[in-house]
Design an enzyme around this catalytic site. Structure first.
Site: not given
Ligand code: MRU
Length: 367
Positions: A53-54, A90, A203, A244, A254
């Site tokens: 993820r991320g 996603r 997270q 994101d 985000n």
């Molecule tokens: O739902 P996730 O864990 O994928 O969300 C991640 C985030 O919101 C991060 O802040 C974003 O992806 C930036 S990662 C460098």
């Protein structure tokens, strides 16, 4: 970044030369488990179930997912099917579509027989590019940390607040929001990170805390509602978060809760920076609140919580009354007016169209 003293990335090609290694992030922080992805379906599952993820990491994982699909069939219909399977995994992080568009455009120009090798090469380039981008973001962010330090008494600790995990685990290496922190730590600065736990999936508590811990970066996990209180008491010098998807006008999407931190930061004159790799910019949209698709995930992520018992078992328990509805919005949008600056691989800029175009002039219309 290092795990148990050994430098690692979050995604890699296995020694067989074709399968793709990942860390199963759903097992952290209690177990470090790696997995091999062998099919496009496994890659899609890894992204949608958040084993990876991320935003930047799901882009790289999708690119490798295309490679796995092409092993079976490198024709146009199969390439399109792989794209469609992966792009649906996603909806919010634009990096996913960015990586898939880059892969498809590159591969469609080649004969099917040349595609498989080219796909692995391109996926590796996307992963390497992410590492370089994040390292540069780190250097530009480090300058902001140094500026914050210069406003404090010599030797005082600099306190950074971060939300979710925009760290090493969210990227191929370095992280975005954590890259400046790692560089400051390496430079011997006294730095401490307030880590928002980031409900519902935690997270921050599970991933950011785990990586900072591995690196020996001083940090403290706080519940999501604590940041405002800390800011009121001068206990946060600056915020670094990831994104994101950031619009051409500088609105930042985000992890859910980022907006509330930005509001608190504004009210307390705490600089609020968004670490923004250029593949996270969606140049096609302006209004983040109305135009970014916000992922809604399953209710179990809210109603149930997983952790380790004192005797070492991993257990999931329910925390809401039976029958209470839940709503799980995974992201929110922070309007550009609440963002002090965007930290990109080309430098920091105002969260505005002009700010972004100053750093990315090739995006100006009619050039
Ligand atoms: O739902 P996730 O864990 O994928 O969300 C991640 C985030 O919101 C991060 O802040 C974003 O992806 C930036 S990662 C460098």
């Amino acid at each position: 970044m290092k795990v148990g003293g050994i430098p690692r990335r979050t995604i890699w090609l296995e020694s067989d030369g074709w399968s793709v290694g990942i860390i199963d992030q759903t097992k952290l922080p209690h177990a470090f488990v790696t997995l091999r992805l062998t099919t496009v379906e496994e890659a899609a599952h890894a992204i949608s179930a958040m084993l990876v993820r991320g935003a930047p990491l799901i882009g790289a994982a999708a690119a490798y997912g295309v490679c796995l699909a092409l092993r079976v069939d490198a024709g146009d219909p199969a390439l399109d099917r792989a794209y469609d399977t992966l792009v649906k995994t996603r909806p919010t992080a634009i990096n996913l579509r960015w990586a898939l568009d880059a892969m498809r455009a590159h591969l469609k120009a080649l004969a099917p027989t040349a595609r498989l090798a080219a796909a692995y090469k391109k996926a590796a380039e996307i992963a390497d590019e992410d590492v370089g981008i994040n390292r540069s973001i780190g250097e530009h962010g480090l300058a902001l940390i140094r500026a914050a330090a210069s406003r404090k008494k010599p030797g005082e600790t600099i306190n950074v607040l971060t939300h979710c995990n925009a760290g090493w685990l969210a990227t191929v290496d370095w992280g975005t929001a954590t890259a400046p922190v790692y560089l400051a730590h390496e430079a011997g600065m006294k730095i401490h990170v307030w880590v928002d736990e980031t409900r519902p999936r935690n997270q921050g508590a599970s991933l950011t805390a785990w990586e900072l811990n591995n690196h020996g970066v001083p940090h403290t996990v706080i519940v999501d509602n604590t940041g405002g209180h800390l800011m009121q008491h001068g206990m946060v010098d600056l915020c670094f978060v990831g994104t994101d998807r950031t619009t051409a006008e500088g609105d930042v999407c985000n992890k859910i809760g980022t907006y509330l931190k930005a509001l608190a930061a504004k009210d307390n004159n705490v600089p609020f920076y968004v670490c923004l790799p250029s593949p996270s910019i969606d140049w096609t949209i302006n209004d983040g609140i109305r135009q970014v698709p916000i992922e809604q995930r399953g209710g179990d992520e809210i109603a149930r919580i997983t952790g380790r018992t004192d005797d070492g078992r991993i257990e999931t328990v329910t925390i809401t009354p039976e029958g209470s509805p839940v709503a799980n919005y995974a992201f929110d949008v922070t309007p550009a007016r609440l963002v002090t600056g965007l930290v990109t691989e080309r430098g920091a800029c105002a969260a505005s169209r002009e700010g972004l175009l100053g750093l990315f002039p090739e995006r100006r219309p009619n050039r």
